[in-house]
Design a protein around this motif. Sequence first.
Motif, PDB file in Angstrom:
ATOM      1  N   ASP A  38       0.829  -1.208   0.000  1.00 13.59           N
ATOM      2  CA  ASP A  38       0.000   0.000   0.000  1.00 13.59           C
ATOM      3  C   ASP A  38       0.863   1.258   0.000  1.00 13.59           C
ATOM      4  OD1 ASP A  38      -2.210  -1.613   0.008  1.00 13.59           O
ATOM      5  OD2 ASP A  38      -2.579  -1.436   2.173  1.00 13.59           O
ATOM      6  N   GLY A  39       1.967   1.249   0.761  1.00 17.15           N
ATOM      7  CA  GLY A  39       2.859   2.400   0.810  1.00 17.15           C
ATOM      8  C   GLY A  39       3.443   2.720  -0.553  1.00 17.15           C
ATOM      9  N   LEU A  40       3.850   1.674  -1.288  1.00 15.80           N
ATOM     10  CA  LEU A  40       4.402   1.881  -2.629  1.00 15.80           C
ATOM     11  C   LEU A  40       3.344   2.430  -3.585  1.00 15.80           C
ATOM     12  CD1 LEU A  40       6.695  -1.230  -3.245  1.00 15.80           C
ATOM     13  CD2 LEU A  40       7.398   1.155  -3.122  1.00 15.80           C
ATOM     14  N   LYS A  41       2.162   1.838  -3.534  1.00 17.28           N
ATOM     15  CA  LYS A  41       1.093   2.287  -4.435  1.00 17.28           C
ATOM     16  C   LYS A  41       0.763   3.767  -4.205  1.00 17.28           C
ATOM     17  CE  LYS A  41      -1.170  -2.246  -4.721  1.00 17.28           C
ATOM     18  NZ  LYS A  41      -2.375  -3.018  -4.333  1.00 17.28           N
ATOM     19  N   ASN A  42       0.610   4.155  -2.950  1.00 16.47           N
ATOM     20  CA  ASN A  42       0.251   5.540  -2.626  1.00 16.47           C
ATOM     21  C   ASN A  42       1.352   6.512  -3.036  1.00 16.47           C
ATOM     22  OD1 ASN A  42      -2.186   4.714  -1.557  1.00 16.47           O
ATOM     23  ND2 ASN A  42      -1.377   4.521   0.533  1.00 16.47           N
ATOM     24  N   ALA A  43       2.603   6.148  -2.768  1.00 13.75           N
ATOM     25  CA  ALA A  43       3.718   7.043  -3.096  1.00 13.75           C
ATOM     26  C   ALA A  43       3.831   7.242  -4.601  1.00 13.75           C
ATOM     27  CB  ALA A  43       5.015   6.475  -2.532  1.00 13.75           C
ATOM     28  N   MET A  44       3.655   6.164  -5.373  1.00 16.52           N
ATOM     29  CA  MET A  44       3.745   6.302  -6.832  1.00 16.52           C
ATOM     30  C   MET A  44       2.565   7.095  -7.384  1.00 16.52           C
ATOM     31  SD  MET A  44       5.369   2.738  -8.298  1.00 16.52           S
ATOM     32  CE  MET A  44       4.201   1.656  -7.510  1.00 16.52           C
ATOM     33  N   ALA A  45       1.403   6.966  -6.774  1.00 19.04           N
ATOM     34  CA  ALA A  45       0.221   7.686  -7.254  1.00 19.04           C
ATOM     35  C   ALA A  45       0.350   9.199  -7.056  1.00 19.04           C
ATOM     36  CB  ALA A  45      -1.023   7.164  -6.542  1.00 19.04           C
ATOM     37  N   LYS A  46       1.114   9.614  -6.068  1.00 23.03           N
ATOM     38  CA  LYS A  46       1.241  11.039  -5.746  1.00 23.03           C
ATOM     39  C   LYS A  46       2.448  11.706  -6.395  1.00 23.03           C
ATOM     40  CE  LYS A  46      -1.190  10.649  -1.338  1.00 23.03           C
ATOM     41  NZ  LYS A  46      -1.091  10.801   0.134  1.00 23.03           N
ATOM     42  N   LEU A  47       3.200  10.988  -7.195  1.00 21.09           N
ATOM     43  CA  LEU A  47       4.332  11.596  -7.891  1.00 21.09           C
ATOM     44  C   LEU A  47       3.834  12.626  -8.914  1.00 21.09           C
ATOM     45  CD1 LEU A  47       6.683   8.543  -8.569  1.00 21.09           C
ATOM     46  CD2 LEU A  47       7.061  10.421  -6.967  1.00 21.09           C
ATOM     47  N   VAL A  48       4.548  13.763  -9.021  1.00 21.82           N
ATOM     48  CA  VAL A  48       4.185  14.814  -9.980  1.00 21.82           C
ATOM     49  C   VAL A  48       5.354  15.014 -10.934  1.00 21.82           C
ATOM     50  CG1 VAL A  48       3.506  17.223 -10.283  1.00 21.82           C
ATOM     51  CG2 VAL A  48       2.739  15.933  -8.265  1.00 21.82           C
ATOM     52  N   PRO A  49       5.151  14.871 -12.255  1.00 15.73           N
ATOM     53  CA  PRO A  49       6.244  15.067 -13.218  1.00 15.73           C
ATOM     54  C   PRO A  49       6.750  16.506 -13.194  1.00 15.73           C
ATOM     55  CG  PRO A  49       4.439  13.838 -14.208  1.00 15.73           C
ATOM     56  CD  PRO A  49       3.938  14.344 -12.899  1.00 15.73           C
ATOM     57  N   VAL A  50       8.024  16.726 -13.494  1.00 18.36           N
ATOM     58  CA  VAL A  50       8.651  18.047 -13.450  1.00 18.36           C
ATOM     59  C   VAL A  50       8.004  18.997 -14.447  1.00 18.36           C
ATOM     60  CG1 VAL A  50      10.786  19.312 -13.927  1.00 18.36           C
ATOM     61  CG2 VAL A  50      10.840  17.199 -12.598  1.00 18.36           C
ATOM     62  N   SER A  51       7.694  18.704 -15.720  1.00 17.10           N
ATOM     63  CA  SER A  51       7.133  19.586 -16.754  1.00 17.10           C
ATOM     64  C   SER A  51       5.799  20.164 -16.322  1.00 17.10           C
ATOM     65  CB  SER A  51       6.971  18.823 -18.066  1.00 17.10           C
ATOM     66  OG  SER A  51       6.132  17.696 -17.858  1.00 17.10           O
ATOM     67  N   THR A  52       4.965  19.488 -15.802  1.00 18.44           N
ATOM     68  CA  THR A  52       3.665  19.959 -15.328  1.00 18.44           C
ATOM     69  C   THR A  52       3.834  20.954 -14.203  1.00 18.44           C
ATOM     70  OG1 THR A  52       2.687  17.854 -15.939  1.00 18.44           O
ATOM     71  CG2 THR A  52       1.457  19.205 -14.376  1.00 18.44           C
ATOM     72  N   ARG A  53       4.767  20.727 -13.322  1.00 17.60           N
ATOM     73  CA  ARG A  53       4.997  21.620 -12.187  1.00 17.60           C
ATOM     74  C   ARG A  53       5.425  23.013 -12.663  1.00 17.60           C
ATOM     75  NH1 ARG A  53       9.647  22.777  -9.802  1.00 17.60           N
ATOM     76  NH2 ARG A  53      10.696  21.023 -10.790  1.00 17.60           N
ATOM     77  N   THR A  54       6.297  23.098 -13.671  1.00 17.46           N
ATOM     78  CA  THR A  54       6.794  24.390 -14.158  1.00 17.46           C
ATOM     79  C   THR A  54       5.667  25.235 -14.736  1.00 17.46           C
ATOM     80  OG1 THR A  54       8.910  23.378 -14.660  1.00 17.46           O
ATOM     81  CG2 THR A  54       8.440  25.498 -15.711  1.00 17.46           C
ATOM     82  N   LYS A  55       4.823  24.645 -15.562  1.00 19.44           N
ATOM     83  CA  LYS A  55       3.698  25.369 -16.155  1.00 19.44           C
ATOM     84  C   LYS A  55       2.752  25.878 -15.089  1.00 19.44           C
ATOM     85  CE  LYS A  55       3.787  22.775 -20.479  1.00 19.44           C
ATOM     86  NZ  LYS A  55       3.043  21.813 -21.325  1.00 19.44           N
ATOM     87  N   GLU A  56       2.490  25.087 -14.143  1.00 17.28           N
ATOM     88  CA  GLU A  56       1.525  25.481 -13.128  1.00 17.28           C
ATOM     89  C   GLU A  56       2.081  26.570 -12.217  1.00 17.28           C
ATOM     90  OE1 GLU A  56      -0.174  22.220 -11.090  1.00 17.28           O
ATOM     91  OE2 GLU A  56      -1.296  21.537 -12.844  1.00 17.28           O
ATOM     92  N   GLU A  57       3.403  26.630 -12.053  1.00 18.47           N
ATOM     93  CA  GLU A  57       3.985  27.720 -11.270  1.00 18.47           C
ATOM     94  C   GLU A  57       3.694  29.075 -11.931  1.00 18.47           C
ATOM     95  OE1 GLU A  57       8.087  26.928 -10.800  1.00 18.47           O
ATOM     96  OE2 GLU A  57       7.814  25.719  -8.985  1.00 18.47           O
ATOM     97  N   LYS A  58       3.818  29.165 -13.285  1.00 17.61           N
ATOM     98  CA  LYS A  58       3.531  30.411 -14.006  1.00 17.61           C
ATOM     99  C   LYS A  58       2.059  30.789 -13.872  1.00 17.61           C
ATOM    100  CE  LYS A  58       7.179  29.712 -17.426  1.00 17.61           C
ATOM    101  NZ  LYS A  58       7.483  29.509 -18.863  1.00 17.61           N
ATOM    102  N   THR A  59       1.237  29.810 -14.021  1.00 15.46           N
ATOM    103  CA  THR A  59      -0.198  30.062 -13.897  1.00 15.46           C
ATOM    104  C   THR A  59      -0.533  30.547 -12.506  1.00 15.46           C
ATOM    105  OG1 THR A  59      -0.635  28.340 -15.512  1.00 15.46           O
ATOM    106  CG2 THR A  59      -2.478  29.032 -14.139  1.00 15.46           C
TER     107      THR A  59
END
Length: 710
Positions: A620-641
């Motif tokens: 369960d710990g592995l499943k939850n941790a992988m589900a909450k990972l955020v890719p780097v490209s998406t993070r950059t765009k959302e910072e500008k927004t």
Amino acid sequence: MKKVCSVLAAFCMVLTLMGAAFVPGKAAQAAQGGRGIPDYVSENGQGVWNDEIQSMATRNANAALMQELEGGPSVETLNGWTCFFANGTPITVSEGEEGIYSVLISWDGGEYLAADGSRLYIFGGSHNSDEVVESSNITVNGGLIHILSAGGLHKSHTVNGTVTINGGQITNLYAGSIGFGHGIDSCPTTQDHQNECVLEHAAVNVNGGVLQAIYGGGMAYQAAEETRIELNAGEVQQFLLIAGANGTSGDMYVHVTGDMYVNTVYGAARGTVDSLNFSMDGGRVDDLFVGTDGYLEDNADVEYINASVTGGKVGKLEEVYFGTDQVATEEEVEKKTDLEFYESAVGNLPEMLSGFVANVSFHIGEETYKVAVTKGKTVDAYKLDANPGYVLDGWYVDNAYTQKWDFASTVTEDMALYGKWKESNISTAVLEYALKLAKETDKTGVLESVVEKLDAAIARGEEILAKAAAGDPTITQEMVDESWQEIVTLMQYLSFKQGDKTDLGKIIAFAKTIDLKDFLEIGQKEFDDALLKAQTVYDDGNAMQPEVDEAGKALLKALSELRRKPDKDALEKLLGQAESLSEKDYEPAGFGVLRAAIAQAETAYENAQATKEEVTAAEDGLKNAMAKLVPVSTRTKEEKTDTLLADASKTVANAASGNKETTSTVNSNAKKNAEKSVKTGDGAVAVLPAGTAMMALAAMAMVMKRRKMK
């Protein structure tokens, strides 16, 4: 793959080629062309000799398949024959449940099912081994066995071998080892006690069952230093050979008693024998050769013959031979035999013996008992039945009872002895009746300790009774009374029954199928302790029902508390997926959580004692941790927004609150823009502060909508 001993391979061909059925005695020897006693009896009663086996052995050489069994024994398939080697492990043989020919061999820690006992060899010792087997122990309660040996096969050394036959059908029983082949295989050709196919001491007890042939020693070039065979009940339908089929036999002893039946008894065949010792006080033997069967080809060398028949019934007593076709000489009989034959047990004396033995007539009352003994040897006092109220005063050389015979003296000629009864001051009537009751009582299921004590008391009582009847002056009335009182007291404990162990046996059998490698360590010690206790109770002939029930419940509880190791396949797959991810592709905070989850999962995966709950938590710990990972490209765009949204929010907030500075700035900018529009001819309407706020709100709504669409 081992190669089959060529001699053993020849057996298969011999069995199919032999024609005439083997019949014991002189008629059989004539039918077989004067071959004498065979080395082996086939399953259909055919006699086989070693030279025939040897002549065919070189034509056969097949591979052997060997299987090592848990607990010590091993099984080899030799040219189609199943050969079971106990290698010193005590085994029990019984009828299997997989057909009329199946045989179940069991031991502490395992069992083996042979599908066809007619092609089964069972050895208590080993096969072609330098290891010395200190002891072998075989108990046969049922089943069909072609060959049974207390020793080993080919090169083997067994110190003590014990065989107990309570039932079943056995074609050939060899108390000694089996060498097979005249120097062809691993057994040497030298006929001495130092060869490599040895069983030092053998003890055979036959209490039931049907056997075709018994050999006191072994077969081929083997050595049996001492064998003691007790025949109490059952049948030997063809013959008993007191010594081995050939090779070297030391001191061989056979005692026939009870309800035993033996078709023919031979002393020796081929090879050398130190001494043949045959005694009989019960049972029946149709044909008795106390020496060899008289054929020169047998070439037996017998040093001494000791034979005593005081009971039972011998149909025919044959001449005494020492390995040639000539009967023994007077010198041989006097120097090499010690014979004692009761006329009541042996109806005839061969012509040769009648001239070389002395006949002693025991007269007492109106009865006369005759005993034939070797001249120059002593004679024992005749074994009389008890005469209630009287004791034997002694045996006298004259009917006037003036001179007693000294039984330490030798008998050199026919003679008569006269017994004299005298009234006894010792009353044995109560002891006699107590013994009768004790012998007739049913001891089935009684505690073993009670049975053992009662049997010992019966034996002591019989000894006291016999001595009292013989006039032994050491026997007193007090001894007689103590004896019957002991017997009666022990009989009062016959109600102490053994517990019913049927259910306990089932639980133990199930527990022995458990492979603890599949379970967590927790509970294993308790399980081992409970199983050991249950087995001890099961084997204890003195365990009563409460103890049996308690042992069964404790073992069931221990079984229920074992915990199987959880399946880690899913965890292993998740770990593989997680470890394949690259940290540079994801938000640092989220990947840090994943690293912690991986460490926890690896700990659970590598821990052989991890519980199901621990493995599930790691998954369960592995499943939850992988589900909450955020890719780097998406993070950059959302910072500008997020920056744009923050500015818009600030503008709206200031406008709504009437912030003069901000409003002035906005109005000033709006005014400038309006003026610019007039000057340039732009038709756009000047934006009021409230309009500016509305535009900011619209911009925020558009951004939020885009996020939702993502």
